[in-house]
Design a protein around this motif. Sequence first.
Motif, short mmCIF file in Angstrom:
data_model
loop_
_atom_site.label_atom_id
_atom_site.label_comp_id
_atom_site.label_asym_id
_atom_site.label_seq_id
_atom_site.Cartn_x
_atom_site.Cartn_y
_atom_site.Cartn_z
N TYR A 145 21.43 41.34 36.61
CA TYR A 145 21.06 41.44 35.20
C TYR A 145 22.28 41.28 34.30
CZ TYR A 145 16.11 42.74 35.48
OH TYR A 145 14.75 42.71 35.65
N ALA A 146 23.38 41.92 34.67
CA ALA A 146 24.58 41.81 33.85
C ALA A 146 25.06 40.36 33.79
CB ALA A 146 25.68 42.71 34.42
N HIS A 147 25.00 39.67 34.93
CA HIS A 147 25.47 38.29 34.99
C HIS A 147 24.62 37.37 34.11
CE1 HIS A 147 27.14 34.60 36.73
NE2 HIS A 147 25.89 34.17 36.88
N PHE A 148 23.30 37.45 34.26
CA PHE A 148 22.43 36.49 33.57
C PHE A 148 22.15 36.88 32.11
CE2 PHE A 148 21.47 35.27 37.99
CZ PHE A 148 21.68 33.90 37.88
N THR A 149 22.58 38.07 31.70
CA THR A 149 22.48 38.43 30.28
C THR A 149 23.86 38.45 29.62
OG1 THR A 149 22.63 40.81 30.75
CG2 THR A 149 20.41 39.83 30.67
N ASN A 150 24.88 38.10 30.41
CA ASN A 150 26.26 38.06 29.92
C ASN A 150 26.65 39.41 29.31
OD1 ASN A 150 28.76 36.81 29.49
ND2 ASN A 150 28.21 36.21 27.41
N THR A 151 26.36 40.49 30.06
CA THR A 151 26.65 41.84 29.59
C THR A 151 27.89 42.37 30.29
OG1 THR A 151 24.30 42.26 29.22
CG2 THR A 151 25.75 44.18 29.38
N LYS A 152 28.85 42.86 29.51
CA LYS A 152 30.10 43.38 30.07
C LYS A 152 30.08 44.90 30.23
CE LYS A 152 31.59 39.17 29.97
NZ LYS A 152 31.57 38.39 31.23
N LYS A 153 29.51 45.59 29.25
CA LYS A 153 29.46 47.05 29.30
C LYS A 153 28.04 47.49 29.65
CE LYS A 153 33.14 48.05 25.95
NZ LYS A 153 33.47 48.76 24.69
N TYR A 154 27.87 47.99 30.85
CA TYR A 154 26.55 48.43 31.29
C TYR A 154 26.72 49.58 32.27
CZ TYR A 154 27.82 45.58 35.35
OH TYR A 154 28.48 45.05 36.43
N ALA A 155 25.64 50.28 32.52
CA ALA A 155 25.70 51.42 33.44
C ALA A 155 24.31 51.72 33.96
CB ALA A 155 26.29 52.64 32.76
#
Length: 349
Positions: free
Chosen positions: A146-156
Amino acid sequence: MDTNKKPILALTMGDPAGIGPEIIIKSLAFKETYNKCNPVVIGDASIMEYAVKQCNISLSINAIDDIKDAIFTYGTIDVYDLKCINMDTFKQGKVDAQCGNAAFLAVKKAIELAMANIVDGTVTAPLNKESLNMAGHHFDGHTEIYAHFTNTKKYAMLLADEFMRVIHVSTHVPLRKACDLVKKQRIIDVTELIYNACQQFGISHPQIGIAGLNPHASDNGLFGDEERNEIIPAIEELRLKGYDVEGPIPPDTLFAKAKCGKYDGCVAMYHDQGHIPFKVVGFNWNKETGQMESAKGVNITLGLPIIRVSVDHGTAFDVVGKNIASPDAMMLSIDYASRMARERINNQK
Protein backbone atom coordinates in the motif's frame (compact mmCIF):
# COMPACT_ATOMS: atom_id res chain seq x y z
CA MET A 1 -19.20 9.98 -5.79
CA ASP A 2 -22.76 10.01 -4.42
CA THR A 3 -22.36 10.62 -0.69
CA ASN A 4 -25.96 9.57 0.03
CA LYS A 5 -25.14 5.97 -0.72
CA LYS A 6 -23.52 3.43 1.58
CA PRO A 7 -19.73 3.29 1.21
CA ILE A 8 -18.41 0.88 -1.39
CA LEU A 9 -15.74 -1.38 0.09
CA ALA A 10 -13.31 -3.46 -1.98
CA LEU A 11 -12.57 -6.75 -0.19
CA THR A 12 -9.42 -8.46 -1.48
CA MET A 13 -9.63 -12.26 -1.39
CA GLY A 14 -6.12 -12.70 0.07
CA ASP A 15 -4.11 -15.81 -0.75
CA PRO A 16 -6.65 -18.14 -2.38
CA ALA A 17 -4.91 -21.16 -0.84
CA GLY A 18 -5.70 -19.78 2.62
CA ILE A 19 -8.84 -18.96 4.58
CA GLY A 20 -9.39 -15.53 3.00
CA PRO A 21 -12.14 -16.61 0.58
CA GLU A 22 -13.87 -18.58 3.34
CA ILE A 23 -14.01 -15.76 5.87
CA ILE A 24 -15.21 -13.34 3.19
CA ILE A 25 -18.03 -15.71 2.17
CA LYS A 26 -19.07 -16.15 5.80
CA SER A 27 -18.99 -12.39 6.43
CA LEU A 28 -21.13 -11.67 3.38
CA ALA A 29 -23.62 -14.32 4.48
CA PHE A 30 -24.79 -11.86 7.18
CA LYS A 31 -27.36 -9.33 6.03
CA GLU A 32 -26.02 -6.80 8.54
CA THR A 33 -22.85 -6.52 6.44
CA TYR A 34 -24.92 -5.10 3.58
CA ASN A 35 -26.58 -2.67 5.98
CA LYS A 36 -23.16 -1.12 6.66
CA CYS A 37 -21.67 -1.00 3.17
CA ASN A 38 -21.75 -2.12 -0.45
CA PRO A 39 -19.07 -4.83 -0.61
CA VAL A 40 -17.34 -6.09 -3.72
CA VAL A 41 -14.72 -8.85 -3.67
CA ILE A 42 -11.55 -8.29 -5.68
CA GLY A 43 -10.04 -11.57 -6.86
CA ASP A 44 -11.03 -14.63 -8.82
CA ALA A 45 -14.68 -15.60 -9.35
CA SER A 46 -13.87 -19.32 -9.68
CA ILE A 47 -12.12 -19.29 -6.30
CA MET A 48 -15.07 -17.58 -4.67
CA GLU A 49 -17.47 -20.11 -6.24
CA TYR A 50 -15.27 -22.85 -4.82
CA ALA A 51 -15.37 -21.24 -1.37
CA VAL A 52 -19.17 -20.92 -1.46
CA LYS A 53 -19.49 -24.66 -2.09
CA GLN A 54 -17.03 -25.52 0.69
CA CYS A 55 -18.89 -23.30 3.14
CA ASN A 56 -22.20 -24.86 2.08
CA ILE A 57 -23.88 -21.47 2.08
CA SER A 58 -26.61 -20.55 -0.36
CA LEU A 59 -25.06 -17.55 -2.09
CA SER A 60 -24.55 -16.74 -5.76
CA ILE A 61 -21.56 -15.12 -7.46
CA ASN A 62 -21.88 -12.16 -9.82
CA ALA A 63 -18.62 -11.94 -11.80
CA ILE A 64 -17.92 -8.41 -13.07
CA ASP A 65 -15.09 -6.47 -14.68
CA ASP A 66 -16.38 -3.00 -13.79
CA ILE A 67 -17.66 -1.73 -10.44
CA LYS A 68 -20.60 -0.17 -12.31
CA ASP A 69 -21.89 -3.72 -12.92
CA ALA A 70 -22.06 -4.60 -9.22
CA ILE A 71 -25.59 -5.08 -7.87
CA PHE A 72 -24.75 -4.85 -4.11
CA THR A 73 -27.62 -7.14 -3.11
CA TYR A 74 -27.65 -9.49 -0.14
CA GLY A 75 -27.54 -13.10 -1.33
CA THR A 76 -25.36 -12.28 -4.34
CA ILE A 77 -21.62 -11.65 -4.00
CA ASP A 78 -20.16 -9.24 -6.52
CA VAL A 79 -16.66 -10.35 -7.57
CA TYR A 80 -14.37 -8.14 -9.62
CA ASP A 81 -12.97 -11.06 -11.58
CA LEU A 82 -9.27 -10.85 -12.34
CA LYS A 83 -9.24 -14.41 -13.71
CA CYS A 84 -5.91 -14.96 -12.00
CA ILE A 85 -6.10 -18.62 -10.92
CA ASN A 86 -5.84 -21.81 -12.97
CA MET A 87 -8.25 -24.11 -11.14
CA ASP A 88 -6.67 -27.17 -12.78
CA THR A 89 -3.44 -26.61 -10.84
CA PHE A 90 -4.87 -24.87 -7.75
CA LYS A 91 -4.36 -26.52 -4.35
CA GLN A 92 -5.43 -25.27 -0.96
CA GLY A 93 -3.09 -25.01 2.01
CA LYS A 94 0.09 -24.83 -0.07
CA VAL A 95 2.71 -22.16 -0.68
CA ASP A 96 2.34 -21.40 -4.38
CA ALA A 97 3.61 -18.62 -6.64
CA GLN A 98 0.32 -18.65 -8.57
CA CYS A 99 -1.58 -17.88 -5.37
CA GLY A 100 0.95 -15.26 -4.26
CA ASN A 101 0.57 -13.50 -7.59
CA ALA A 102 -3.24 -13.67 -7.40
CA ALA A 103 -3.22 -12.12 -3.92
CA PHE A 104 -0.90 -9.36 -5.13
CA LEU A 105 -3.02 -8.56 -8.19
CA ALA A 106 -6.14 -8.29 -6.03
CA VAL A 107 -4.46 -5.84 -3.64
CA LYS A 108 -3.03 -3.76 -6.49
CA LYS A 109 -6.44 -3.51 -8.17
CA ALA A 110 -8.14 -2.53 -4.90
CA ILE A 111 -5.58 0.24 -4.41
CA GLU A 112 -6.15 1.49 -7.95
CA LEU A 113 -9.92 1.58 -7.43
CA ALA A 114 -9.57 3.45 -4.13
CA MET A 115 -7.05 5.95 -5.50
CA ALA A 116 -9.48 6.67 -8.35
CA ASN A 117 -12.34 7.19 -5.83
CA ILE A 118 -14.28 4.33 -7.43
CA VAL A 119 -14.47 2.61 -4.04
CA ASP A 120 -14.53 4.31 -0.63
CA GLY A 121 -12.25 1.93 1.23
CA THR A 122 -10.44 -1.41 1.11
CA VAL A 123 -10.44 -4.47 3.37
CA THR A 124 -7.77 -7.13 2.94
CA ALA A 125 -7.89 -10.84 3.69
CA PRO A 126 -4.55 -12.44 4.66
CA LEU A 127 -1.82 -13.16 2.13
CA ASN A 128 1.16 -15.49 2.46
CA LYS A 129 4.48 -13.63 2.39
CA GLU A 130 6.41 -16.64 1.08
CA SER A 131 3.99 -17.13 -1.81
CA LEU A 132 4.04 -13.39 -2.51
CA ASN A 133 7.84 -13.32 -2.78
CA MET A 134 7.92 -16.59 -4.71
CA ALA A 135 5.77 -14.82 -7.33
CA GLY A 136 8.40 -12.10 -7.65
CA HIS A 137 6.64 -9.45 -5.56
CA HIS A 138 9.25 -8.57 -2.98
CA PHE A 139 7.28 -6.86 -0.25
CA ASP A 140 7.17 -7.61 3.48
CA GLY A 141 3.37 -7.58 3.43
CA HIS A 142 0.22 -5.59 2.73
CA THR A 143 1.41 -2.42 4.47
CA GLU A 144 4.47 -2.06 2.27
CA ILE A 145 2.45 -2.76 -0.90
CA TYR A 146 0.00 0.00 0.00
CA ALA A 147 2.77 2.43 0.87
CA HIS A 148 4.53 1.73 -2.44
CA PHE A 149 1.51 2.11 -4.72
CA THR A 150 0.17 5.18 -2.90
CA ASN A 151 3.62 6.78 -2.68
CA THR A 152 3.29 7.13 1.09
CA LYS A 153 6.42 7.79 3.17
CA LYS A 154 4.99 8.21 6.67
CA TYR A 155 2.72 5.34 7.63
CA ALA A 156 2.17 2.97 10.52
CA MET A 157 0.23 -0.13 11.53
CA LEU A 158 -2.65 0.27 13.99
CA LEU A 159 -4.16 -2.77 15.72
CA ALA A 160 -7.70 -2.24 17.02
CA ASP A 161 -10.21 -4.26 19.02
CA GLU A 162 -12.61 -2.64 21.50
CA PHE A 163 -10.44 -0.80 24.09
CA MET A 164 -7.11 -2.03 22.69
CA ARG A 165 -5.67 0.21 19.99
CA VAL A 166 -1.96 -0.17 19.37
CA ILE A 167 0.40 1.58 16.95
CA HIS A 168 4.05 0.67 16.40
CA VAL A 169 7.23 2.69 16.04
CA SER A 170 8.65 -0.19 13.95
CA THR A 171 7.19 -3.47 12.69
CA HIS A 172 8.83 -5.95 10.32
CA VAL A 173 12.50 -5.49 11.16
CA PRO A 174 14.99 -7.56 13.21
CA LEU A 175 14.79 -6.85 16.93
CA ARG A 176 18.35 -5.47 17.02
CA LYS A 177 17.41 -2.95 14.34
CA ALA A 178 14.10 -2.12 16.04
CA CYS A 179 15.96 -0.67 19.02
CA ASP A 180 17.88 1.66 16.70
CA LEU A 181 14.60 2.87 15.16
CA VAL A 182 13.30 4.26 18.44
CA LYS A 183 13.72 7.90 17.50
CA LYS A 184 12.04 11.07 18.73
CA GLN A 185 10.53 12.14 15.41
CA ARG A 186 9.17 8.68 14.60
CA ILE A 187 7.51 8.49 18.02
CA ILE A 188 5.92 11.90 17.43
CA ASP A 189 4.73 10.87 13.95
CA VAL A 190 3.02 7.62 15.02
CA THR A 191 1.48 9.25 18.10
CA GLU A 192 -0.11 11.91 15.92
CA LEU A 193 -1.38 9.17 13.59
CA ILE A 194 -3.08 7.17 16.34
CA TYR A 195 -4.49 10.34 17.93
CA ASN A 196 -6.11 11.36 14.63
CA ALA A 197 -7.37 7.81 14.05
CA CYS A 198 -9.04 7.74 17.47
CA GLN A 199 -10.85 10.94 16.55
CA GLN A 200 -12.08 9.23 13.37
CA PHE A 201 -13.51 6.50 15.59
CA GLY A 202 -15.52 9.12 17.49
CA ILE A 203 -13.19 9.78 20.46
CA SER A 204 -13.00 13.57 20.65
CA HIS A 205 -10.10 13.89 23.12
CA PRO A 206 -8.01 10.70 23.04
CA GLN A 207 -5.55 9.86 25.79
CA ILE A 208 -2.49 8.05 24.47
CA GLY A 209 -0.14 5.88 26.52
CA ILE A 210 3.45 5.61 25.25
CA ALA A 211 5.47 2.52 26.14
CA GLY A 212 9.08 2.44 27.22
CA LEU A 213 11.56 0.31 25.32
CA ASN A 214 13.58 -1.15 28.17
CA PRO A 215 12.48 -3.10 31.28
CA HIS A 216 10.66 -0.78 33.73
CA ALA A 217 11.01 1.98 31.10
CA SER A 218 14.74 1.96 32.02
CA ASP A 219 14.24 3.01 35.70
CA ASN A 220 15.72 6.44 35.07
CA GLY A 221 18.59 5.14 32.95
CA LEU A 222 19.54 2.02 34.90
CA PHE A 223 18.59 -0.30 32.02
CA GLY A 224 19.20 1.81 28.92
CA ASP A 225 19.13 5.37 27.65
CA GLU A 226 16.53 5.28 24.84
CA GLU A 227 13.86 6.63 27.20
CA ARG A 228 15.99 9.60 28.28
CA ASN A 229 17.40 10.39 24.83
CA GLU A 230 14.43 9.74 22.51
CA ILE A 231 11.11 8.79 24.16
CA ILE A 232 10.87 11.45 26.89
CA PRO A 233 11.85 14.31 24.52
CA ALA A 234 9.15 13.09 22.10
CA ILE A 235 6.55 13.06 24.88
CA GLU A 236 7.53 16.56 25.98
CA GLU A 237 7.16 17.91 22.45
CA LEU A 238 3.80 16.16 21.98
CA ARG A 239 2.51 17.78 25.16
CA LEU A 240 3.65 21.20 23.94
CA LYS A 241 1.60 20.55 20.79
CA GLY A 242 -1.47 19.88 22.92
CA TYR A 243 -1.67 16.09 22.82
CA ASP A 244 -2.84 14.20 25.92
CA VAL A 245 -0.01 11.67 26.29
CA GLU A 246 1.44 9.72 29.18
CA GLY A 247 4.74 7.89 29.41
CA PRO A 248 7.13 6.34 29.08
CA ILE A 249 5.10 3.56 30.73
CA PRO A 250 6.51 0.06 31.37
CA PRO A 251 4.75 -2.14 28.78
CA ASP A 252 3.55 -4.69 31.35
CA THR A 253 1.62 -1.86 33.04
CA LEU A 254 0.56 0.04 29.91
CA PHE A 255 -1.28 -2.81 28.18
CA ALA A 256 -2.86 -4.14 31.38
CA LYS A 257 -4.47 -0.72 31.87
CA ALA A 258 -5.30 -0.27 28.18
CA LYS A 259 -7.36 -3.46 27.94
CA CYS A 260 -9.61 -2.05 30.68
CA GLY A 261 -10.07 1.31 28.96
CA LYS A 262 -7.51 3.49 30.70
CA TYR A 263 -6.00 4.64 27.39
CA ASP A 264 -7.68 5.25 24.04
CA GLY A 265 -4.51 4.28 22.22
CA CYS A 266 -1.05 2.89 22.91
CA VAL A 267 2.30 3.46 21.21
CA ALA A 268 4.48 0.32 21.15
CA MET A 269 8.18 0.58 20.37
CA TYR A 270 8.44 -2.57 18.24
CA HIS A 271 6.37 -5.36 16.64
CA ASP A 272 6.08 -7.98 19.38
CA GLN A 273 5.77 -5.45 22.18
CA GLY A 274 2.42 -4.43 20.71
CA HIS A 275 1.27 -7.63 19.02
CA ILE A 276 1.63 -10.02 21.96
CA PRO A 277 -0.71 -8.21 24.41
CA PHE A 278 -3.11 -7.42 21.57
CA LYS A 279 -3.45 -11.06 20.54
CA VAL A 280 -3.63 -12.30 24.13
CA VAL A 281 -6.76 -10.16 24.45
CA GLY A 282 -8.33 -10.91 21.05
CA PHE A 283 -7.39 -14.51 20.24
CA ASN A 284 -9.07 -17.48 21.95
CA TRP A 285 -7.72 -21.03 21.71
CA ASN A 286 -10.07 -23.95 22.38
CA LYS A 287 -8.06 -26.64 24.13
CA GLU A 288 -10.73 -29.31 23.64
CA THR A 289 -11.01 -28.90 19.86
CA GLY A 290 -7.38 -27.96 19.35
CA GLN A 291 -8.46 -25.02 17.22
CA MET A 292 -8.46 -21.23 17.43
CA GLU A 293 -12.07 -20.53 18.39
CA SER A 294 -11.94 -16.85 17.49
CA ALA A 295 -9.36 -14.37 16.30
CA LYS A 296 -10.64 -10.85 16.69
CA GLY A 297 -8.81 -7.66 15.98
CA VAL A 298 -8.06 -5.58 12.92
CA ASN A 299 -5.00 -4.01 11.35
CA ILE A 300 -5.43 -0.49 9.99
CA THR A 301 -2.71 1.23 7.95
CA LEU A 302 -2.57 4.87 8.97
CA GLY A 303 -1.06 7.69 6.94
CA LEU A 304 -2.37 6.46 3.59
CA PRO A 305 -4.50 8.62 1.28
CA ILE A 306 -7.00 5.73 1.17
CA ILE A 307 -8.64 3.49 3.78
CA ARG A 308 -7.09 0.09 4.38
CA VAL A 309 -8.30 -2.27 7.10
CA SER A 310 -7.26 -5.91 7.44
CA VAL A 311 -7.79 -8.93 9.63
CA ASP A 312 -4.92 -9.41 12.06
CA HIS A 313 -4.34 -13.10 11.46
CA GLY A 314 -2.67 -15.24 8.83
CA THR A 315 -3.72 -17.54 6.02
CA ALA A 316 -4.18 -20.53 8.38
CA PHE A 317 -3.16 -23.18 5.84
CA ASP A 318 -3.68 -25.82 8.54
CA VAL A 319 -7.46 -25.31 8.72
CA VAL A 320 -8.32 -24.22 5.18
CA GLY A 321 -11.04 -26.28 3.50
CA LYS A 322 -12.49 -27.55 6.79
CA ASN A 323 -15.19 -24.85 7.04
CA ILE A 324 -14.13 -23.94 10.59
CA ALA A 325 -12.39 -20.58 10.09
CA SER A 326 -13.94 -17.77 12.15
CA PRO A 327 -15.10 -14.66 10.25
CA ASP A 328 -14.98 -12.50 13.41
CA ALA A 329 -11.94 -10.47 12.38
CA MET A 330 -13.18 -9.97 8.83
CA MET A 331 -16.55 -8.74 10.04
CA LEU A 332 -14.82 -6.38 12.49
CA SER A 333 -12.58 -5.14 9.65
CA ILE A 334 -15.61 -4.41 7.48
CA ASP A 335 -17.21 -2.58 10.40
CA TYR A 336 -14.13 -0.38 10.99
CA ALA A 337 -13.69 0.34 7.28
CA SER A 338 -17.37 1.24 6.95
CA ARG A 339 -17.17 3.69 9.88
CA MET A 340 -13.99 5.28 8.56
CA ALA A 341 -15.44 5.58 5.05
CA ARG A 342 -18.65 7.16 6.35
CA GLU A 343 -16.62 9.66 8.38
CA ARG A 344 -14.58 10.56 5.30
CA ILE A 345 -17.70 10.89 3.14
CA ASN A 346 -19.39 13.12 5.73
CA ASN A 347 -16.32 15.36 5.86
CA GLN A 348 -16.51 15.79 2.09
CA LYS A 349 -20.09 17.04 2.14
